[in-house]
Structures are given as C-alpha cells and as structure tokens.
Write a protein that holds these residues in place. Structure first.
Motif, PDB file in Angstrom:
ATOM      1  N   GLY A  24       0.830  -1.207   0.000  1.00 53.92           N
ATOM      2  CA  GLY A  24       0.000   0.000   0.000  1.00 53.92           C
ATOM      3  C   GLY A  24       0.861   1.252   0.000  1.00 53.92           C
ATOM      4  N   VAL A  25       1.922   1.231   0.819  1.00 58.41           N
ATOM      5  CA  VAL A  25       2.844   2.366   0.867  1.00 58.41           C
ATOM      6  C   VAL A  25       3.599   2.502  -0.449  1.00 58.41           C
ATOM      7  CG1 VAL A  25       4.902   3.287   1.996  1.00 58.41           C
ATOM      8  CG2 VAL A  25       3.099   2.227   3.374  1.00 58.41           C
ATOM      9  N   VAL A  26       4.050   1.372  -0.999  1.00 54.20           N
ATOM     10  CA  VAL A  26       4.787   1.398  -2.272  1.00 54.20           C
ATOM     11  C   VAL A  26       3.921   1.984  -3.388  1.00 54.20           C
ATOM     12  CG1 VAL A  26       5.732  -0.084  -4.102  1.00 54.20           C
ATOM     13  CG2 VAL A  26       6.352  -0.488  -1.716  1.00 54.20           C
ATOM     14  N   SER A  27       2.659   1.576  -3.439  1.00 54.08           N
ATOM     15  CA  SER A  27       1.779   2.077  -4.500  1.00 54.08           C
ATOM     16  C   SER A  27       1.509   3.563  -4.353  1.00 54.08           C
ATOM     17  CB  SER A  27       0.463   1.299  -4.507  1.00 54.08           C
ATOM     18  OG  SER A  27      -0.293   1.562  -3.343  1.00 54.08           O
ATOM     19  N   ASP A  28       1.484   4.067  -3.131  1.00 56.05           N
ATOM     20  CA  ASP A  28       1.287   5.495  -2.916  1.00 56.05           C
ATOM     21  C   ASP A  28       2.522   6.296  -3.297  1.00 56.05           C
ATOM     22  OD1 ASP A  28      -1.307   5.308  -2.071  1.00 56.05           O
ATOM     23  OD2 ASP A  28      -0.821   5.266   0.064  1.00 56.05           O
ATOM     24  N   ARG A  29       3.682   5.666  -3.182  1.00 55.18           N
ATOM     25  CA  ARG A  29       4.922   6.399  -3.443  1.00 55.18           C
ATOM     26  C   ARG A  29       5.400   6.272  -4.887  1.00 55.18           C
ATOM     27  NH1 ARG A  29       9.904   7.553   0.446  1.00 55.18           N
ATOM     28  NH2 ARG A  29      11.176   8.647  -1.066  1.00 55.18           N
ATOM     29  N   PHE A  30       5.321   5.068  -5.441  1.00 53.32           N
ATOM     30  CA  PHE A  30       5.896   4.817  -6.758  1.00 53.32           C
ATOM     31  C   PHE A  30       4.860   4.556  -7.845  1.00 53.32           C
ATOM     32  CE2 PHE A  30       9.074   3.433  -3.625  1.00 53.32           C
ATOM     33  CZ  PHE A  30      10.130   4.248  -3.982  1.00 53.32           C
ATOM     34  N   GLY A  31       3.606   4.457  -7.459  1.00 55.61           N
ATOM     35  CA  GLY A  31       2.565   4.247  -8.456  1.00 55.61           C
ATOM     36  C   GLY A  31       1.842   2.934  -8.261  1.00 55.61           C
ATOM     37  N   ARG A  32       0.586   2.911  -8.720  1.00 60.02           N
ATOM     38  CA  ARG A  32      -0.227   1.695  -8.581  1.00 60.02           C
ATOM     39  C   ARG A  32       0.237   0.604  -9.541  1.00 60.02           C
ATOM     40  NH1 ARG A  32      -1.322   5.109  -5.206  1.00 60.02           N
ATOM     41  NH2 ARG A  32      -3.399   5.990  -4.807  1.00 60.02           N
ATOM     42  N   ARG A  33       0.652   0.983 -10.729  1.00 56.49           N
ATOM     43  CA  ARG A  33       0.972   0.000 -11.767  1.00 56.49           C
ATOM     44  C   ARG A  33       2.141  -0.910 -11.385  1.00 56.49           C
ATOM     45  NH1 ARG A  33       4.169   0.111 -16.431  1.00 56.49           N
ATOM     46  NH2 ARG A  33       3.413  -1.229 -18.123  1.00 56.49           N
ATOM     47  N   PRO A  34       3.287  -0.381 -10.895  1.00 56.31           N
ATOM     48  CA  PRO A  34       4.377  -1.278 -10.507  1.00 56.31           C
ATOM     49  C   PRO A  34       3.968  -2.271  -9.424  1.00 56.31           C
ATOM     50  CG  PRO A  34       5.153   0.985 -10.647  1.00 56.31           C
ATOM     51  CD  PRO A  34       3.662   1.041 -10.745  1.00 56.31           C
ATOM     52  N   ALA A  35       3.244  -1.785  -8.409  1.00 54.98           N
ATOM     53  CA  ALA A  35       2.791  -2.678  -7.346  1.00 54.98           C
ATOM     54  C   ALA A  35       1.801  -3.697  -7.873  1.00 54.98           C
ATOM     55  CB  ALA A  35       2.163  -1.855  -6.208  1.00 54.98           C
ATOM     56  N   PHE A  36       0.967  -3.266  -8.813  1.00 59.07           N
ATOM     57  CA  PHE A  36      -0.040  -4.146  -9.424  1.00 59.07           C
ATOM     58  C   PHE A  36       0.630  -5.344 -10.095  1.00 59.07           C
ATOM     59  CE2 PHE A  36      -3.265  -4.895 -12.891  1.00 59.07           C
ATOM     60  CZ  PHE A  36      -4.291  -5.271 -12.052  1.00 59.07           C
ATOM     61  N   MET A  37       1.785  -5.127 -10.735  1.00 60.53           N
ATOM     62  CA  MET A  37       2.502  -6.213 -11.401  1.00 60.53           C
ATOM     63  C   MET A  37       3.329  -7.036 -10.413  1.00 60.53           C
ATOM     64  SD  MET A  37       3.855  -4.532 -14.978  1.00 60.53           S
ATOM     65  CE  MET A  37       4.656  -3.144 -14.185  1.00 60.53           C
ATOM     66  N   LEU A  38       4.068  -6.362  -9.532  1.00 60.36           N
ATOM     67  CA  LEU A  38       5.016  -7.047  -8.662  1.00 60.36           C
ATOM     68  C   LEU A  38       4.343  -7.918  -7.605  1.00 60.36           C
ATOM     69  CD1 LEU A  38       7.687  -4.226  -8.189  1.00 60.36           C
ATOM     70  CD2 LEU A  38       7.874  -6.311  -9.555  1.00 60.36           C
ATOM     71  N   THR A  39       3.169  -7.512  -7.126  1.00 54.03           N
ATOM     72  CA  THR A  39       2.500  -8.335  -6.116  1.00 54.03           C
ATOM     73  C   THR A  39       2.111  -9.688  -6.691  1.00 54.03           C
ATOM     74  OG1 THR A  39       0.408  -7.228  -6.670  1.00 54.03           O
ATOM     75  CG2 THR A  39       1.601  -6.415  -4.751  1.00 54.03           C
ATOM     76  N   SER A  40       1.611  -9.691  -7.901  1.00 50.60           N
ATOM     77  CA  SER A  40       1.228 -10.945  -8.541  1.00 50.60           C
ATOM     78  C   SER A  40       2.457 -11.797  -8.841  1.00 50.60           C
ATOM     79  CB  SER A  40       0.456 -10.656  -9.832  1.00 50.60           C
ATOM     80  OG  SER A  40       0.006 -11.848 -10.427  1.00 50.60           O
ATOM     81  N   LEU A  41       3.540 -11.165  -9.293  1.00 49.88           N
ATOM     82  CA  LEU A  41       4.775 -11.890  -9.579  1.00 49.88           C
ATOM     83  C   LEU A  41       5.358 -12.497  -8.314  1.00 49.88           C
ATOM     84  CD1 LEU A  41       6.808 -12.567 -11.830  1.00 49.88           C
ATOM     85  CD2 LEU A  41       8.054 -10.485 -11.188  1.00 49.88           C
ATOM     86  N   CYS A  42       5.345 -11.738  -7.229  1.00 49.36           N
ATOM     87  CA  CYS A  42       5.857 -12.219  -5.945  1.00 49.36           C
ATOM     88  C   CYS A  42       5.065 -13.432  -5.469  1.00 49.36           C
ATOM     89  CB  CYS A  42       5.792 -11.097  -4.908  1.00 49.36           C
ATOM     90  SG  CYS A  42       6.283 -11.595  -3.229  1.00 49.36           S
ATOM     91  N   ALA A  43       3.750 -13.344  -5.517  1.00 49.16           N
ATOM     92  CA  ALA A  43       2.905 -14.447  -5.071  1.00 49.16           C
ATOM     93  C   ALA A  43       3.096 -15.677  -5.950  1.00 49.16           C
ATOM     94  CB  ALA A  43       1.442 -14.018  -5.063  1.00 49.16           C
ATOM     95  N   GLY A  44       3.194 -15.467  -7.263  1.00 54.46           N
ATOM     96  CA  GLY A  44       3.337 -16.587  -8.187  1.00 54.46           C
ATOM     97  C   GLY A  44       4.664 -17.305  -8.043  1.00 54.46           C
ATOM     98  N   VAL A  45       5.761 -16.540  -8.033  1.00 60.30           N
ATOM     99  CA  VAL A  45       7.092 -17.144  -7.950  1.00 60.30           C
ATOM    100  C   VAL A  45       7.294 -17.832  -6.599  1.00 60.30           C
ATOM    101  CG1 VAL A  45       9.563 -16.649  -7.895  1.00 60.30           C
ATOM    102  CG2 VAL A  45       8.119 -15.560  -9.619  1.00 60.30           C
TER     103      VAL A  45
END
Length: 201
Positions: A24-45
């Motif tokens: 939540g903090v990352v998306s507020d600071r760096f944008g929703r889109r990067p967090a939107f991709m990385l959270t799914s990648l983190c969970a999948g890997v």
C-alpha cells in the motif's frame, strides 16, 4: 504434522498482513501499476518455489513470501481496477470479482482432490506449483495496465494523467470533451501551490 500445517497456514496470513501494509505504501509512493505487477509476480514465484521445499522451515518461508504478495493484491488490485470501472457498474463488477474468487477456490479444491494423496503424503508439490503458476502469467498480462490517473494527478503529472484518460477513451471508442481539464485530486486547501493545468487537444 498438524501443528506444522497450522504453522504454514499461519505464516501465510502473517505475510498477507505485512504485504498489505508494505505494498500500500509502495503504490502510494511509486505508483499503482508497478505494485499491481510485482504483487502478482511475488505471489506466483514464491508459490511455485514452495513446491520445491525440503523442510517445513523452507516451506514456511516461501509461504510467508507468497502471502506477502497476496496481501499486496488485496491492498492494490481492487482500488486500481475500480478506478477504471464506470461508477454505475462498480456494484456489479464487485459481485463479478467475488464470483471469480469463488471459482478459484473451487478450482483449487478440485486440484487438491485430483493430485494430493493424504495417506502417502504425495501430490502436494504439483498442487502448490499449479495453484501458483497463473500468478506469473497474470503479472505479464498486468504489464498492459495503465497507471492510475488519480495517482499521476496527485504527483502533479497532469499531462500524463490526461494521456491515460485519452487512451481509455480511445479503447472504448469514445472521445473526451475538447476542453478536458485535469485538476489536482486533493481538496483545494491541501492542493495549494499546485498549479491547475488545462491541456488543449
């Protein structure tokens, strides 16, 4: 043992708690889109790597990281997705998302029934792998997602926010008004000093 299984499940939820706060903090600071991709990648890997675990400790670690990604999904995905859904359709869309969540749970239960043998203790590795693998594919598809116009405007990137709106309009085969104006999304008293920018087509 049942105690170990409980430990694995518990640390998954601990990861979700930490992930929801962090992403939540990352998306507020760096944008929703990067967090939107990385959270799914983190969970999948992490979920796929959990299938390679050779001890309970390692399995707990991977499940903790998988939960870390899943917690970010809960914090970021819904808010970003709903920003692109028309106001009148948000209720029905929320219901549709719930249906897909239920479908996912049923699919996981079916995979467990087909693959896992609780007597022999086998089949859990392919089960964990197959349940997590779609997360990597989803992360790749999410790369096509546009950044939140609200986030861009809150950072003062008004031209970028307007461009996202024009892209959405073009995708839906409609036109934005000629005098479209992107303003700072914060209340006037907290947005003082931020210049209003009105771009002409």
């Amino acid at each position: 043992t049942r105690a170990n299984l409980g430990l694995v499940a518990s640390f998954t939820f601990v990861g979700m708690l930490l992930g929801s706060l962090f992403w939540g903090v990352v998306s507020d600071r760096f944008g929703r889109r990067p967090a939107f991709m990385l959270t799914s990648l983190c969970a999948g890997v992490a979920g796929m790597l959990a299938s390679t675990s050779h001890s309970v400790t390692v399995l707990v670690l991977w499940r903790l990281l998988q939960g870390f990604g899943l917690g970010g999904n809960l914090a970021v995905d819904f808010s970003l997705f709903m920003e692109f859904v028309p106001t009148k359709a948000r209720g029905s869309t929320s219901t549709l998302l719930t249906v897909f969540a239920t479908f996912g749970s049923m699919t996981a239960a079916l995979l467990a029934w087909l693959l896992v043998d609780p007597v022999r203790g086998s089949g859990w590795r392919p089960f964990l792998f197959l349940c997590a693998a779609p997360g990597v594919l989803i992360a790749a598809l999410r790369a096509r997602m546009l950044e939140s116009p609200h986030f861009l405007a809150s950072c003062g990137r008004f031209d970028d926010a307007e461009q996202v709106l024009r892209s959405v309009a073009a995708y839906n085969r409609v036109s934005l008004p000629a005098d479209v104006c992107v303003r700072h999304p914060l209340p006037a008293q907290t947005a003082q000093g931020v210049q209003q920018v009105c771009s002409k087509p």
